[in-house]
Design an enzyme around this catalytic site. Structure first.
Site, short mmCIF file in Angstrom:
data_model
loop_
_atom_site.label_atom_id
_atom_site.label_comp_id
_atom_site.label_asym_id
_atom_site.label_seq_id
_atom_site.Cartn_x
_atom_site.Cartn_y
_atom_site.Cartn_z
CG HIS A 105 -1.95 -8.82 0.49
ND1 HIS A 105 -1.51 -7.54 0.28
CD2 HIS A 105 -3.30 -8.75 0.34
CE1 HIS A 105 -2.53 -6.74 0.03
NE2 HIS A 105 -3.63 -7.45 0.05
N PRO A 128 -16.59 -3.19 0.91
CG PRO A 128 -16.85 -1.84 2.79
CD PRO A 128 -15.81 -2.58 2.01
CG LEU A 129 -19.07 1.50 0.25
CD1 LEU A 129 -18.64 2.95 0.46
CD2 LEU A 129 -20.58 1.37 0.35
CG ASN A 152 -7.04 -11.85 -1.90
OD1 ASN A 152 -8.20 -11.52 -2.06
ND2 ASN A 152 -6.09 -10.97 -1.56
CB SER A 191 -10.77 8.76 -1.83
OG SER A 191 -12.03 9.39 -2.01
CE1 TYR A 215 -3.35 -2.70 0.22
CE2 TYR A 215 -3.68 -2.20 2.53
CZ TYR A 215 -4.01 -2.92 1.40
OH TYR A 215 -4.99 -3.87 1.48
N GLY A 243 -16.65 1.70 -4.98
CA GLY A 243 -17.38 2.82 -5.57
C GLY A 243 -18.35 2.42 -6.66
CG ASN A 267 -17.98 5.57 3.70
OD1 ASN A 267 -19.00 5.85 3.08
ND2 ASN A 267 -16.82 5.36 3.11
#
Length: 319
Positions: A109, A195-196, A140, A278, A45, A199, A286
């Protein structure tokens, strides 16, 4: 509520959306003011610029006085990332960036199938014995691979996976049938990311080109994944139906998605939702949505009905 919230940091760093340490400090204060303390980070990240997010957290000394608790994920997504030596090299650098001696959860990861999972597990067990982390996490991996790690831990007396990060939202409910039963069997907590849908519920319209640099920009690391997961006719139709029923109750798609996940999904005690953002105003919104309580029954029924029409097109819950 029994479902925890964990603050994501995949947009944090000089090349991310949260570009300064000062801006991140404001984000953390807002998150903490809502009674939360868990932070989720990773070697990678922000995507394409490894280390920036962990370095920001380290500069802010986030774990001082127990104010925050950090989870992070090892270097992954490349062949050879999960050899014993590579794992040792990764955690050494990451702890130095974070300025800590250990983290709460340390994740593999994503699967590195060029290295035997036994070798990777052995390295994780050694780091656990050294006190570098408290919880072993997977992200994953597929169901068979999760079972393999859990059974090896039982057989060898090694540290067992106790957390799993996976995709789960209104249009990505496959974990309810193929993943969660296995996690429950082995007492592994489920931490739901996206969860979104990055976007998809609010920022993307059918036939509209994604904005450059957005979560769906195909020129970016994340955009490639997200388009592959969500750019399907059935899923666009699902969002349009969700918008229609939400407007009847004056509730936005994002609010529906977050309140459903916390109050009506199969998440329970010990599970968590990874909260993204963001900018600080988006995080504030949120968090307020997540504290909004159960949805009207008509909306819950509509979500279940929509799922029945899209389940064959929905993204796979694992890579």
């Amino acid at each position: 509520m029994t479902v925890d919230l964990i603050l994501g940091t995949n947009n944090v760093g000089g090349h991310g959306k949260i570009k300064t340490v000062e801006a991140m400090a404001e984000i953390l204060e807002l998150y903490h003011s809502h009674g939360n303390k868990y932070l989720d980070c990773a070697y990678i990240y922000p995507a394409g610029f490894p280390g920036e997010a962990e370095s920001f957290l380290g500069e802010l000394n986030v774990t001082d006085n127990g104010k925050f608790v950090v989870d992070t994920k090892l270097d992954s997504f490349r062949d050879g990332a999960h050899t014993e030596q590579s794992i040792y090299n990764s955690i050494k650098v990451q702890l130095e960036r974070l300025k800590v001696d250990k983290v709460r959860t340390l994740y593999l990861h994503a699967p590195d199938r060029t290295v035997s999972f036994e070798e990777s597990h052995r390295a994780m067990n050694e780091l656990y014995k050294q006190g570098k982390f408290e919880r072993f996490g997977l992200s994953n991996y597929n169901v068979k691979e999760i079972e393999e790690f859990a059974e090896r831990a039982r057989k060898n007396g090694w540290v067992a996976p106790s957390s799993y990060e996976g995709l789960y939202n209104i249009v990505s409910r496959r974990p309810e049938t193929d993943l969660l039963p296995v996690l429950r069997k082995y007492n592994i907590s489920f931490y739901a990311y996206s969860p979104l849908a990055s976007g998809f519920f609010s920022n993307i319209k059918r036939g509209q080109a994604p904005a450059p640099g957005s979560q769906f920009d195909p020129a970016t690391f994340n955009g490639t994944f997200n388009q592959d997961w969500f750019f399907k006719d059935d899923l666009f139709t699902a969002v349009e139906k969700l918008t229609e029923v939400g407007e009847k109750h004056g509730i936005s798609n994002n609010e529906i998605a977050l309140r459903w996940l916390r109050n009506h999904s199969q998440l329970g005690k010990g599970d968590a939702i990874l909260v993204g953002y963001s900018k600080i105003d988006q995080l504030k919104q949120n968090l307020e949505y997540l504290e909004g309580g159960p949805l009207p029954e008509e909306i819950v029924q509509a979500i279940d009905s929509i799922w029945e029409t899209i389940k064959d097109s929905a993204p796979e819950s694992v890579m």
